[in-house]
Design an enzyme around this catalytic site. Structure first.
Site: not given
Ligand code: GRF
Length: 189
Positions: A12, A85, A104
């Site tokens: 997050g 996801l 992404h």
């Molecule tokens: C990020 O790298 C984003 O690009 C991808 O998932 C990751 C999320 O990371 N969709 P976090 O949970 O916000 O640290």
């Protein structure tokens, strides 16, 4: 007041940057955190910032409209996917047309699609000996990582870079740009 729900599955760190960006904002409220994992770090962030949070049940999310009704009752206007996801069901996309955006960690349309997330993306980019990578912020449609692009930012890749060092560069780009791009999209809508 535009009420935003952030969907996440992991640490997050992006959600945290977005929450901080909109703290005290009179036009935009981060009203809900939606996680696909009950032990995701994003739920701790929600608690620390007194933001209501729910954990999705996968079958209910993918095969019913229960969550759509819940989001509508909560008055959610916009959905931000920040490391979420699961594929967004068509029903949710239809209920929030042009109101769901995703980030992404690569330069779509390359290195996107099912299974291309997190470390897998950076490994593929490094293995392909790309000289550049970056982030893509886009609207969500029925296909993975496929909707219209809103914004891209770039970083160079050196001979010394590994998937981990590239991930660091990408996270920096995400944290720098995602909150302000979301604000521009929200205020333009
Ligand atoms: C990020 O790298 C984003 O690009 C991808 O998932 C990751 C999320 O990371 N969709 P976090 O949970 O916000 O640290």
């Amino acid at each position: 007041m535009i009420k935003v729900a952030i969907f996440a599955s992991g640490k997050g760190s992006n959600a945290l940057q977005i929450i901080r960006h909109f703290e005290g904002n009179s036009a935009v409220k981060i009203a809900l955190i939606v996680s696909s994992k009950k032990d995701a770090g994003v739920l701790d962030i929600a608690k620390e910032h007194q933001i209501p949070a729910i954990t999705l049940d996968k079958n209910t999310f993918l095969s019913t409209n229960d969550y759509i009704e819940f989001l509508e009752i909560e008055g959610i206007d916009f959905i931000v996917l920040a490391g979420f996801l699961w594929k967004v069901p068509t029903g949710l996309i239809k209920a929030f047309p042009q109101k769901i955006i995703n980030i992404h960690p690569a330069l779509l349309p390359k290195y996107g699609g099912k299974g291309m997330y997190g470390h897998f993306v950076h490994e593929a980019v490094i293995n392909a000996k790309e000289k550049q990578s970056g982030i893509t912020i886009h609207y969500v449609d029925e296909l993975y990582d496929h909707g219209a692009h809103i914004f891209q930012a770039f970083c160079d890749i050196t001979e010394q870079d590994t998937p981990d060092s590239l991930a660091e560069k990408i996270h920096t780009l995400e944290h720098t740009h995602f909150p302000s791009v979301i604000e521009k999209v929200l205020l333009a809508n």
